[in-house]
Write an enzyme that holds these catalytic residues in place. Structure first.
Site, mmCIF file in Angstrom:
data_model
loop_
_atom_site.group_PDB
_atom_site.id
_atom_site.type_symbol
_atom_site.label_atom_id
_atom_site.label_comp_id
_atom_site.label_asym_id
_atom_site.label_seq_id
_atom_site.Cartn_x
_atom_site.Cartn_y
_atom_site.Cartn_z
ATOM 1 N N SER A 292 -4.434 5.560 1.340
ATOM 2 C CA SER A 292 -3.668 6.462 2.218
ATOM 3 C C SER A 292 -4.143 7.894 2.005
ATOM 4 C CB SER A 292 -2.186 6.376 1.846
ATOM 5 O OG SER A 292 -1.462 7.400 2.490
ATOM 6 N N TYR B 288 4.875 5.801 -4.226
ATOM 7 C CA TYR B 288 3.768 5.502 -3.305
ATOM 8 C C TYR B 288 2.557 6.367 -3.630
ATOM 9 C CZ TYR B 288 1.634 4.619 1.362
ATOM 10 O OH TYR B 288 0.812 4.261 2.410
#
Ligand SMILES: NC(=O)c1ccc[n+]([C@@H]2O[C@H](COP(=O)([O-])OP(=O)(O)OC[C@H]3O[C@@H](n4cnc5c(N)ncnc54)[C@H](O)[C@@H]3O)[C@@H](O)[C@H]2O)c1
Length: 271
Positions: A141, A154
């Site tokens: 990401s 995350y």
């Protein structure tokens, strides 16, 4: 047919980016193992690929469960005899302030996004070594380049996956196994549903997000899938240990100029 004859396992392939990777890999000639936690999501994806003339099987796998991963790799070998490409795509995210976080929130993200990626790779590597060739793509990401408030687990998991990617890339480069990270920017999938739901005004939230993307729009799962096709193909044979960013320029921008846009930034003034 850039992936002709290659066997590819895609985790979390029942929706969003993973589904698109499975479908486009099959279009490019790969034999695809569509792996998901829930059969109701994964079976239709595999069936649709076959209906469209591609090759695919469905295998149930929750990547936070080691036994499921073991079975997924065994079934891949039973059906197709090898594993050329592993796409570690399964992932979870949510927004919660650091103070509200519970240790179980941390574990849920780590067990899927980090430990799941490690274990799927760990079970695949012996077969790739035997074959003398292999390819692992870790879907990370833009959170691997900067942090976001409310996304500590995350952010930590995805940064760690880049570390794992680099370490494995170096360890296996001379044995013909490539390992890369692919970092999408903002892609419109259901992973945003909770986050959008938490925003006081969804329309305003989307407009604000877009103003932070120089391309002026969110990305599509297909755009990430085609980047993965390149990494999975032999065209990318000299690329290993990279973190390829596909984000419409989002992380190249210091700060959005949207509120201050002037004629000089819109072009046409040169010369
Ligand atoms: N959408 C974005 O903006 C974006 C941006 C950067 C990175 N990503 C990453 O892309 C990947 C795919 O996300 P998406 O946007 O398609 O979201 P999504 O929610 O549509 O898809 C994620 C998939 O992973 C599956 N999954 C979750 N936990 C699992 C587990 N334990 N075992 C197996 N499958 C599991 C879900 O069921 C779902 O099918 C994720 O790793 C995510 O972190 C997404």
């Amino acid at each position: 047919m850039r992936l002709s004859g290659k066997v590819a396992v895609v985790t979390g392939a029942g929706a969003g980016i993973g589904k698109s990777i499975a479908e486009i890999f099959a279009k490019e000639g790969a034999k695809v193992v569509v792996s998901t936690r829930r059969a109701a999501n994964g079976q239709p994806v595999a069936a649709e690929i076959v209906r469209n003339g591609g090759q695919a099987i469905f295998v149930k796998c929750d990547v936070s469960i080691e036994e499921d991963i073991k079975v997924m790799i065994e079934k891949t070998l039973e059906e197709y005899g090898r594993i050329d490409v592993l796409v570690n795509n399964a992932g979870v995210n949510f927004v919660k302030s650091f103070e509200e976080l519970k240790p179980e929130d941390w574990d849920r993200v780590m067990n899927t996004d980090l430990r799941g990626t490690f274990l799927c790779s760990w079970y695949s590597i012996p077969h790739m070594l035997k074959q003398g060739k292999g390819n692992i793509i870790n879907i990370t990401s833009v959170h691997t380049l900067a942090g976001l408030p409310g996304a500590a687990p995350y952010d930590a998991a995805k940064w760690a996956v880049v570390g794992l990617t680099k370490s494995m890339a170096v360890e296996f480069a001379s044995r013909n196994i490539r390992v890369n990270a692919l970092s999408p920017g903002l892609i419109d999938t259901q992973i945003w549903d909770d986050i959008k739901a938490a925003a006081p005004d969804m329309g305003e939230c989307l407009t604000y997000w877009k103003s932070n993307i120089p391309a002026g729009r969110v990305g599509t799962p297909e755009e990430i899938a085609y980047t993965a096709v390149f990494l999975a193909s032999d065209e990318a044979s000299y690329i290993t240990g990279a973190n390829i960013v596909a984000d419409g320029g989002m992380t190249s921008q210091l700060i959005s100029q949207e509120p201050f846009k002037s004629k000089s930034l819109e072009g046409g003034s040169h010369g």
